[in-house]
Design an enzyme around this catalytic site. Structure first.
Site, PDB file in Angstrom:
ATOM      1  N   SER A  67       0.836  -1.201   0.000  1.00  0.00           N
ATOM      2  CA  SER A  67       0.000   0.000   0.000  1.00  0.00           C
ATOM      3  C   SER A  67       0.869   1.249   0.000  1.00  0.00           C
ATOM      4  O   SER A  67       0.373   2.350  -0.269  1.00  0.00           O
ATOM      5  CB  SER A  67      -0.932   0.009   1.217  1.00  0.00           C
ATOM      6  N   GLU A 204      -9.027  -9.772   3.997  1.00  0.00           N
ATOM      7  CA  GLU A 204      -9.375  -8.365   3.733  1.00  0.00           C
ATOM      8  C   GLU A 204     -10.708  -8.239   3.006  1.00  0.00           C
ATOM      9  O   GLU A 204     -10.999  -9.001   2.061  1.00  0.00           O
ATOM     10  CB  GLU A 204      -8.276  -7.723   2.870  1.00  0.00           C
TER      11      GLU A 204
HETATM   12  O1  KIV Z   1      -0.421  -3.409   1.628  1.00  0.00           O
HETATM   13  C1  KIV Z   1      -1.022  -3.362   2.711  1.00  0.00           C
HETATM   14  O2  KIV Z   1      -0.986  -2.371   3.452  1.00  0.00           O
HETATM   15  C2  KIV Z   1      -1.783  -4.531   3.095  1.00  0.00           C
HETATM   16  C3  KIV Z   1      -2.717  -4.392   4.252  1.00  0.00           C
HETATM   17  C4  KIV Z   1      -3.865  -3.570   3.839  1.00  0.00           C
HETATM   18  C5  KIV Z   1      -3.111  -5.696   4.801  1.00  0.00           C
HETATM   19  O3  KIV Z   1      -1.681  -5.540   2.492  1.00  0.00           O
END
Ligand code: KIV
Length: 289
Positions: A67, A204
């Site tokens: 992310s 998720e």
């Molecule tokens: O990339 C990320 O931050 C994640 C979380 C949302 C679990 O995979």
């Protein structure tokens, strides 16, 4: 290359590492006994050394999530995130932490082709960052890869349900598991990832009932995000829960409103610079008397 330790003499912060052992993959897996997790597992994302220092005392795990593509780099999705990005941020987070297990996301394109490709990339991430685990997205299709990695000393966190790297197949980031067939597939995915040896699994963006079902049926701890309070633990994107963005997914609880507070601090600074009221004598150097 990473040194894995922070130079406290040059750091602006005053990290005070508490002597003790870091959380490990077995210690996280061991929190769920006979299908029950007495103390829920706390996980947040971190991408920088300083944020890791601040979060570490409160978390069991820090996730260097891909992310960071959107949060740090302003990319439209996680698809363009590279191994170099994950390694640089992973090393920074390891340097800023001493208690939490640090897990680093495997970026899109670094593990799907074969278990061998996954091993090459996961071992690079571990060598260059000092992290203790990697996370990869996917269910039944990724089970052989997870087994391959865990049998070769790489602890793996699974990730099923809404898997953001699959946005182009899924067609968006909406909640999964609304149809019975899709819910059954997500449960089968979680089971396969568990049996392949993942030490915990991120679930998720699924209906609460689906998350509860997975938590009850699967041996490994289930870390929910947009899932259910009954999961064995929770994870959020830290910048979302701190209120760094105007728009956040429905499942995010904002624990602060940092975007507004940062904007206000910048406004006061700008006013003072323009009024020549900053710096004051407190912030300027004078001859020593
Ligand atoms: O990339 C990320 O931050 C994640 C979380 C949302 C679990 O995979």
């Amino acid at each position: 290359m990473s040194t894995f330790t922070i130079d406290t003499s040059t750091s602006r912060a005053t990290p005070s590492p508490v002597p003790g052992k870091r959380m490990t993959a077995p210690s996280i897996r061991g929190r769920k006994v006979d299908g029950k997790t007495e103390q829920p597992i706390v996980m947040l994302t971190a991408y920088t050394m300083r944020m890791a220092q601040l979060l570490d005392p409160h978390c069991d795990m820090l996730l260097v999530g891909d992310s960071l593509g959107q949060v740090i780099y302003g990319l439209p999705s996680t698809i363009p995130v590279t191994m170099d990005m994950m390694c640089a941020h992973g090393a920074a987070v390891v340097r800023g932490s001493w208690h939490a297990l640090v897990a680093v996301d495997m970026p899109f394109g670094s593990y799907e082709a074969s278990p061998e490709q996954a091993f090459t990339c996961a071992s690079r991430i571990m060598k260059e960052t000092g992290c203790a685990a990697v996370k990869l997205e996917g269910g039944e299709a990724m089970a052989p890869t997870i087994e391959f990695l865990t049998h070769r000393s790489i602890p793996v966190i699974g990730h099923v349900g809404l898997t953001p790297q699959a946005v182009n197949i899924l067609g968006g980031y909406g909640a999964r598991g609304r149809e019975e067939k899709e819910a059954d597939k997500i449960i089968a995915d979680a089971r396969a990832v568990d049996q392949a040896g993942a030490f915990c699994i991120v679930v998720e963006g699924v209906l609460e009932a689906v998350a509860d079902d997975i938590t009850a049926k699967v041996g490994a701890p289930i870390i929910g995000i947009g899932a259910s309070a009954q999961c064995d633990g929770q994870v959020l994107v830290t910048d979302d829960m701190l209120g760094m963005f105007e728009r956040t997914p429905r499942f995010v609880k904002r624990y602060d409103d940092l975007a507004a507070r940062i904007g206000e601090a910048a406004r006061v600074y700008a006013d003072e610079v323009r009024a020549r009221s900053f710096p004051t004598p407190d912030q300027t150097y004078r001859p020593k008397s």
